[in-house]
Design an enzyme around this catalytic site. Structure first.
Site, short mmCIF file in Angstrom:
data_model
loop_
_atom_site.label_atom_id
_atom_site.label_comp_id
_atom_site.label_asym_id
_atom_site.label_seq_id
_atom_site.Cartn_x
_atom_site.Cartn_y
_atom_site.Cartn_z
N CYS A 43 1.14 -0.91 0.28
CA CYS A 43 0.18 0.31 0.52
C CYS A 43 0.91 1.71 -0.39
CB CYS A 43 -1.03 0.04 0.93
SG CYS A 43 -1.69 1.74 1.97
N CYS A 48 -1.01 1.72 -3.18
CA CYS A 48 -2.64 2.68 -3.29
C CYS A 48 -1.71 4.36 -3.23
CB CYS A 48 -3.35 2.28 -1.57
SG CYS A 48 -3.22 0.87 -1.45
N LYS A 51 0.31 5.28 -6.58
CA LYS A 51 -0.96 5.57 -6.91
C LYS A 51 -1.70 6.54 -7.46
CE LYS A 51 -4.53 3.95 -6.32
NZ LYS A 51 -5.00 3.19 -6.20
N TYR A 178 -8.64 -4.37 -11.65
CA TYR A 178 -8.70 -2.20 -10.80
C TYR A 178 -6.53 -1.91 -11.65
CZ TYR A 178 -11.42 -3.58 -6.20
OH TYR A 178 -12.81 -3.15 -5.59
N GLU A 182 -6.42 1.77 -13.42
CA GLU A 182 -6.52 2.63 -13.12
C GLU A 182 -4.93 3.38 -13.81
OE1 GLU A 182 -5.27 1.68 -8.57
OE2 GLU A 182 -7.88 2.34 -8.48
N HIS A 435 -27.77 20.95 -2.15
CA HIS A 435 -27.57 20.79 -3.95
C HIS A 435 -27.02 22.38 -3.58
CE1 HIS A 435 -30.02 22.33 -7.30
NE2 HIS A 435 -29.89 23.04 -6.66
N GLU A 440 -26.97 14.10 -4.78
CA GLU A 440 -27.93 14.75 -4.69
C GLU A 440 -29.02 13.65 -4.92
OE1 GLU A 440 -29.71 18.38 -5.55
OE2 GLU A 440 -28.31 19.75 -6.65
P1 NDP Z 1 -7.88 -8.25 -10.56
O1 NDP Z 1 -7.77 -9.53 -9.71
O2 NDP Z 1 -8.56 -6.85 -10.37
O3 NDP Z 1 -7.73 -7.99 -11.99
C1 NDP Z 1 -7.10 -8.60 -12.96
C2 NDP Z 1 -6.96 -8.38 -14.75
O4 NDP Z 1 -6.21 -9.11 -14.86
C3 NDP Z 1 -8.30 -9.28 -14.56
O5 NDP Z 1 -9.00 -8.26 -16.12
C4 NDP Z 1 -7.97 -10.55 -15.54
O6 NDP Z 1 -9.23 -11.15 -15.97
C5 NDP Z 1 -6.76 -10.78 -15.96
N1 NDP Z 1 -5.85 -11.52 -16.05
C6 NDP Z 1 -6.41 -12.51 -15.00
N2 NDP Z 1 -5.16 -12.98 -15.65
C7 NDP Z 1 -5.18 -13.11 -17.12
C8 NDP Z 1 -4.23 -13.82 -18.40
N3 NDP Z 1 -3.63 -14.59 -17.76
N4 NDP Z 1 -4.52 -13.51 -19.17
C9 NDP Z 1 -4.91 -12.31 -18.64
N5 NDP Z 1 -5.56 -11.57 -18.51
C10 NDP Z 1 -5.42 -11.72 -17.30
O7 NDP Z 1 -6.22 -7.77 -10.04
P2 NDP Z 1 -5.49 -6.52 -10.51
O8 NDP Z 1 -3.49 -7.40 -10.17
O9 NDP Z 1 -5.67 -5.91 -10.92
O10 NDP Z 1 -5.39 -5.82 -8.34
C11 NDP Z 1 -5.23 -7.19 -7.47
C12 NDP Z 1 -6.56 -6.70 -6.80
O11 NDP Z 1 -5.47 -5.85 -6.07
C13 NDP Z 1 -7.58 -6.46 -6.39
O12 NDP Z 1 -8.34 -7.37 -6.93
C14 NDP Z 1 -7.75 -5.20 -5.98
O13 NDP Z 1 -8.34 -6.40 -4.16
C15 NDP Z 1 -7.21 -5.00 -5.23
N6 NDP Z 1 -6.59 -2.99 -5.35
C16 NDP Z 1 -7.87 -2.38 -5.45
C17 NDP Z 1 -6.88 -0.83 -5.97
C18 NDP Z 1 -8.43 0.13 -5.47
O14 NDP Z 1 -9.07 -0.46 -3.79
N7 NDP Z 1 -8.30 0.95 -5.79
C19 NDP Z 1 -6.35 -0.59 -6.23
C20 NDP Z 1 -5.54 -1.74 -7.15
C21 NDP Z 1 -5.23 -3.07 -6.42
P3 NDP Z 1 -10.33 -11.57 -16.10
O15 NDP Z 1 -11.34 -9.93 -15.65
O16 NDP Z 1 -10.82 -12.16 -16.98
O17 NDP Z 1 -10.03 -11.89 -14.58
#
Ligand code: NDP
Length: 452
Positions: A43, A48, A51, A178, A182, A435, A440
């Site tokens: 984080c 976080c 970022k 995410y 982002e 408002h 709202e």
């Molecule tokens: P996510 O699980 O959110 O997303 C992973 C992405 O990668 C999905 O779109 C997934 O596709 C894709 N993917 C997975 N495997 C493959 C592959 N072999 N080939 C191609 N694409 C693939 O993970 P992130 O890494 O983005 O984030 C991890 C975690 O960190 C999040 O789940 C969240 O909990 C936390 N986080 C929170 C944030 C916040 O609160 N703002 C910011 C950043 C992270 P598919 O959908 O098809 O599975």
């Protein structure tokens, strides 16, 4: 048997630090903590915090354009990435020091090295030292997962994005979660030409469908080229950059490729299986409601347990563990109705059930409004915000709230309080609007747009 420590924590991230501090400062426990990298964890050091600062940095070109539309004679100058990166690094060092000092103030003994398990009550440090502990807490977090693709050594992960020597001109982001979404927005805001490849039909799987579509449209309107149903097949270094071959049949060349394809728990090489700790299919530590593993003296919190992978959840889990074990207050971490925000531009704030999940459970009403907010409308921009409530037909409770808007992360925090308290649609209705504001709309939507 006398132990060296009451608690030994492996991992100095959000969950580990909170547990160590509460156990030592409030529970009077003798606590040791090992961290092999920088205090603060994902984080603070590579997630976080940096970022969000990059999100702020990337928002200024839009703000300047908006200011001009409001009559200000301002010009967008150049972005000094090197200056920003140096300042960012200084800020992370400041936070890291604050984390370290808070631990020391609480009486925690810090070991700046890697620790592994030797048995149910013993940790061995990379320095060769051994310590016994009545309880051991695994809080080692997670790391980026990258699939096996030809040329993968050319790709970057989110860890690298804060340390780039220079901004790329053309960036490919792979993934639709995410982190991918982002970073696509951040680099687009910083003036980079961004393309996003996602293997599924729509980015941000797991969020409300209408909200996902809304965010994707807004990202595309800002110039991010999102290609769904697209997977990378191979990458190759050429004179012009990194040539990417993908399933959509075109070879495209980029200056940098970011893989944001999920994260995996850091459980390898810790000796967990050898001491009998059960791991799940993705390598996560399996725990019960009190974060206890299959070995009674060993507990685990945060991303390494792969429950809800968010910093505030890890902090709650760490706190609940310390209260349970050292403050005589048995506490389960509460994983219900956890709000979160995706810091895309615009942001997506969510709490509770999506429309799709809710309709599977019970009859619902959907209240939804998409409109052009005053601020950007005046500036002649097409931006739209989305406010959406999912309501139970039977109990009238608001089951979910989804907001796509600038500052949606701030708004959803407050909506989450009401929803966590069990607010009904009628409770929202009898709350007077602020408002003029965007939020709202949450208390002025009279008719459901559909029932399901
Ligand atoms: P996510 O699980 O959110 O997303 C992973 C992405 O990668 C999905 O779109 C997934 O596709 C894709 N993917 C997975 N495997 C493959 C592959 N072999 N080939 C191609 N694409 C693939 O993970 P992130 O890494 O983005 O984030 C991890 C975690 O960190 C999040 O789940 C969240 O909990 C936390 N986080 C929170 C944030 C916040 O609160 N703002 C910011 C950043 C992270 P598919 O959908 O098809 O599975």
């Amino acid at each position: 048997m006398a132990f060296d420590y009451d608690l030994f924590v492996i991992g100095g991230g959000s969950g580990g630090v909170r547990a160590a501090r509460i156990a030592a400062a409030e529970g009077g426990a003798k606590v040791g903590l090992a961290e092999e990298y920088r205090m603060g964890g994902t984080c603070v050091i590579r997630g976080c915090v940096p970022k969000k600062l990059m999100v702020f940095a990337s928002s200024y070109p839009g703000a300047v354009a908006e200011a001009r539309a409001y009559g200000w004679d301002v010009q967008l100058g150049a972005f000094d990435w090197a200056m920003f990166r140096t300042k960012l690094e200084a800020e992370l060092t400041r936070l890291e020091t604050a984390y370290r000092n808070n631990l020391l103030k609480a009486g925690v003994v810090i070991h700046d090295t890697r620790a592994t398990l030797e048995d149910a009550h013993t940790v061995r440090l990379a320095t060769g030292e051994r310590f016994t502990a009545k309880h051991i807490l695994i809080a080692t977090g997670a790391r980026p997962f990258v699939p096996e693709v030809e040329g993968m050594d050319l790709a970057l992960t989110s860890n690298d994005m804060f340390k780039l020597d220079a901004l790329p001109k053309r960036l490919l982001v792979v993934g639709g979660g995410y982190i991918a979404s982002e970073f696509a927005c951040i680099f687009n805001g910083l003036g980079v030409e961004v393309t996003q490849y996602y293997r599924g039909a729509q980015i941000l799987r797991g969020f409300d469908d209408e909200a996902r579509g809304h965010v994707a449209d807004a990202m595309q309107a800002r110039g991010i080229a999102i290609h769904c149903g697209t997977e990378v097949m191979a990458m190759e270094r050429t004179a012009d950059g990194i040539c990417v071959r993908s399933t959509h049949g075109h070879d495209r060349t980029f200056d940098a490729v970011l893989y944001a394809t999920g994260r995996v728990p850091n459980t390898e090489g810790l000796g967990l299986e050898d001491v009998g700790v059960t791991l799940g299919r993705n390598g996560q530590v399996v725990v019960d409601d009190y974060s206890q593993t299959s070995v009674p003296s060993i507990f685990a919190v945060g991303d390494v347990t792969d429950r809800i992978n968010l910093t505030p959840v890890a902090i709650r889990e760490g706190h609940a563990f310390a209260d349970t074990m050292f403050n005589a207050r048995p506490t389960m971490a509460d994983h219900a109705l956890v709000p979160s925000a995706v810091f895309t531009q615009p942001e997506l704030g969510s709490v509770g059930l999506t429309e799709e999940a809710a309709r599977e459970r019970e009859p619902i009403e959907v209240y939804s409004a998409a409109f052009r907010p005053m601020k950007t409308l005046f500036a002649g921009q097409e931006d739209r915000v989305l406010m959406k409530l999912i309501v139970s037909q039977q109990t009238r409770k608001v089951l979910g709230c989804h907001i796509v808007a600038p500052e949606a992360g701030e708004m959803i925090q407050l909506a989450a309080v009401a929803i966590k308290m069990g607010a009904t649609k009628e409770d929202f209705d009898r709350t007077v609007a602020v408002h003029p504001s965007m939020a709202e709309e949450l208390v002025t939507m009279r008719q459901p747009v559909r029932k399901a």
